[in-house]
Scaffold this motif. Sequence first.
Motif, PDB file in Angstrom:
ATOM      1  N   GLY A  92       0.797  -1.231   0.000  1.00 37.21           N
ATOM      2  CA  GLY A  92       0.000   0.000   0.000  1.00 37.21           C
ATOM      3  C   GLY A  92       0.823   1.271   0.000  1.00 37.21           C
ATOM      4  N   PHE A  93       2.134   1.143  -0.176  1.00 34.50           N
ATOM      5  CA  PHE A  93       3.033   2.307  -0.106  1.00 34.50           C
ATOM      6  C   PHE A  93       2.896   3.211  -1.335  1.00 34.50           C
ATOM      7  CE2 PHE A  93       7.256   4.039  -1.277  1.00 34.50           C
ATOM      8  CZ  PHE A  93       7.473   4.860  -0.183  1.00 34.50           C
ATOM      9  N   ALA A  94       2.732   2.605  -2.518  1.00 31.59           N
ATOM     10  CA  ALA A  94       2.612   3.410  -3.749  1.00 31.59           C
ATOM     11  C   ALA A  94       1.566   2.748  -4.640  1.00 31.59           C
ATOM     12  CB  ALA A  94       3.955   3.466  -4.462  1.00 31.59           C
ATOM     13  N   GLU A  95       0.573   3.496  -5.036  1.00 25.63           N
ATOM     14  CA  GLU A  95      -0.536   2.898  -5.791  1.00 25.63           C
ATOM     15  C   GLU A  95      -0.854   3.699  -7.049  1.00 25.63           C
ATOM     16  OE1 GLU A  95      -1.481   0.082  -5.004  1.00 25.63           O
ATOM     17  OE2 GLU A  95      -1.327  -0.189  -2.855  1.00 25.63           O
ATOM     18  N   ASP A  96      -1.507   3.024  -7.988  1.00 21.73           N
ATOM     19  CA  ASP A  96      -2.116   3.657  -9.164  1.00 21.73           C
ATOM     20  C   ASP A  96      -1.109   4.363 -10.073  1.00 21.73           C
ATOM     21  OD1 ASP A  96      -4.542   2.786  -8.021  1.00 21.73           O
ATOM     22  OD2 ASP A  96      -4.674   4.607  -6.823  1.00 21.73           O
ATOM     23  N   LEU A  97       0.118   3.791 -10.155  1.00 21.41           N
ATOM     24  CA  LEU A  97       1.141   4.397 -11.014  1.00 21.41           C
ATOM     25  C   LEU A  97       1.540   3.431 -12.128  1.00 21.41           C
ATOM     26  CD1 LEU A  97       3.497   5.815  -8.241  1.00 21.41           C
ATOM     27  CD2 LEU A  97       2.091   7.165  -9.817  1.00 21.41           C
ATOM     28  N   PRO A  98       1.974   3.963 -13.299  1.00 22.61           N
ATOM     29  CA  PRO A  98       2.529   3.081 -14.331  1.00 22.61           C
ATOM     30  C   PRO A  98       3.785   2.394 -13.806  1.00 22.61           C
ATOM     31  CG  PRO A  98       2.150   5.308 -15.186  1.00 22.61           C
ATOM     32  CD  PRO A  98       1.956   5.374 -13.703  1.00 22.61           C
ATOM     33  N   LEU A  99       4.086   1.199 -14.336  1.00 24.83           N
ATOM     34  CA  LEU A  99       5.179   0.374 -13.786  1.00 24.83           C
ATOM     35  C   LEU A  99       6.488   1.142 -13.604  1.00 24.83           C
ATOM     36  CD1 LEU A  99       6.408  -2.377 -12.940  1.00 24.83           C
ATOM     37  CD2 LEU A  99       6.856  -2.805 -15.350  1.00 24.83           C
ATOM     38  N   PHE A 100       6.968   1.824 -14.670  1.00 24.71           N
ATOM     39  CA  PHE A 100       8.283   2.457 -14.566  1.00 24.71           C
ATOM     40  C   PHE A 100       8.282   3.603 -13.551  1.00 24.71           C
ATOM     41  CE2 PHE A 100      10.128   0.947 -18.926  1.00 24.71           C
ATOM     42  CZ  PHE A 100      10.199  -0.336 -18.413  1.00 24.71           C
ATOM     43  N   ASN A 101       7.175   4.369 -13.466  1.00 26.99           N
ATOM     44  CA  ASN A 101       7.092   5.445 -12.464  1.00 26.99           C
ATOM     45  C   ASN A 101       6.997   4.858 -11.067  1.00 26.99           C
ATOM     46  OD1 ASN A 101       5.663   6.287 -15.056  1.00 26.99           O
ATOM     47  ND2 ASN A 101       6.285   8.229 -14.129  1.00 26.99           N
TER      48      ASN A 101
END
Length: 461
Positions: A92-101
């Motif tokens: 849950g640390f980083a969500e809803d981002l494109p893979l490379f970002n």
Amino acid sequence: MIDLTSNRLCFRQLDKPQDILIANAKFVITPNGPSEKTSIFVSDRKIVAVGEKSEIERRYTKPEVIIDASNSLVIPGFVNNHSHIAMALLRGFAEDLPLFNWLRDKIWPIEAKLKPWQIEVGAILGSTEALLSGTTTINTNYIYDPEASEATAVEFTGMRGLISHGIFDWTEEKSLRLTQDLAENHHGKDDGRIRIATSPHSAYSCNPELLKKIHALKDKLNEKYGRKYPVLSTIHASESSAEVEEIKAKYGVDAKRGVINYLQSVGFLDSQTICAHSIHLTEDDYKAYTSTKASLASCPISNLKVGVGVADLPRALSEGITVSLGTDGPASNNTLDMFETMKMASLLAKGVKGDTTQLTSRQAFTLATEGGAHSLRQENEIGRLAVGYRADIVLLDLSSISAMPFYDPYSYLTFAARSGDVSDVLVDGRILVSNRKIQSVDVEKLRERVSAAVSEIITQI
Ligand SMILES: [Zn+2]
């Protein structure tokens, strides 16, 4: 300063492997299919008999432990063939981002700041979650440190593991040394329960020369440590459609015929290589797989979550490729639940192909057990409940609501079972989960350590 003493308070002493009678199971999934009213006897880490209750009890009169399985479905433990269990700490640390970002802007910067004791805490959390949901073997790669790592966590929690240290261009020298340390300190430990792999992160984060060096290192480690248990290799490959352009931009190499084909061309692939994901495969990639006998570990939930597509598992299976399943790390899934993974793999195959006969519940279960065992080159040791195999055994409680009614074991396992239905888990003849409680970890102490680790992470963002 590595805060290890506090971490070690999470571990309870592992019992010696015991003589265990799993008595009168309602169903046992044997290599030939479900068998009713069946007992299993376990001794010296292995399954020594599978058969009718009275016959087993007559032959084996002195079990140290009897587990009443009269209302249980007994299955081989799951093999989660691609994960980064320490990333449980980043759930849950980083969500809803494109893979490379997601990787470059969020995950890699915070990972660079993680300390070994935090990684060990994440791995204890991940192992505990995996065991409680019926996974007995984990293929996991992350950041190794001789003092504390996924290796120490898996060793202490009692799971079976293939452990590796991720290698990148920018960590080359240190990572190659750490991989050697990992092999020297952990490969083959506890009668082969812990094994190691070399692990370049990907073809777009390791240059071709480095890939060759890592392959040579694997051969060297096999000569030195691999006589009894082979040292394998694992890599993320063809996860995103942008990888071919990345390889061209960074290394000036044309990988247009496909990333798997490219890995073969640099001499990286062989039957000991496990490629995670493999979504954007070319015809040459399929040929590279079949000619090298490398195996494929698919992580359907993580692939959907980071928006990179769907692997064509029916095609891979029809080509005769060894296919297995994994969850990937809990930061991109966000669980280590193999029930969810089997269900997703089967539904995607049916939905994408528009064909309900694709990837049946039984096939999905086979990928999650025997598929992983084959890929790990442990097909004669794990993945099946049969005489001579390691006693990696999971009991599911058939009085659960999700098990009512119970027409077909495979349909239940792939489409209806919940991880909370898992009641007991054995690895190598040790009872690690009993009546839904983990035996090898003090969960209250673990809660304190997770809290301590996360409060430091929050200050580092
Ligand atoms: Zn991964």
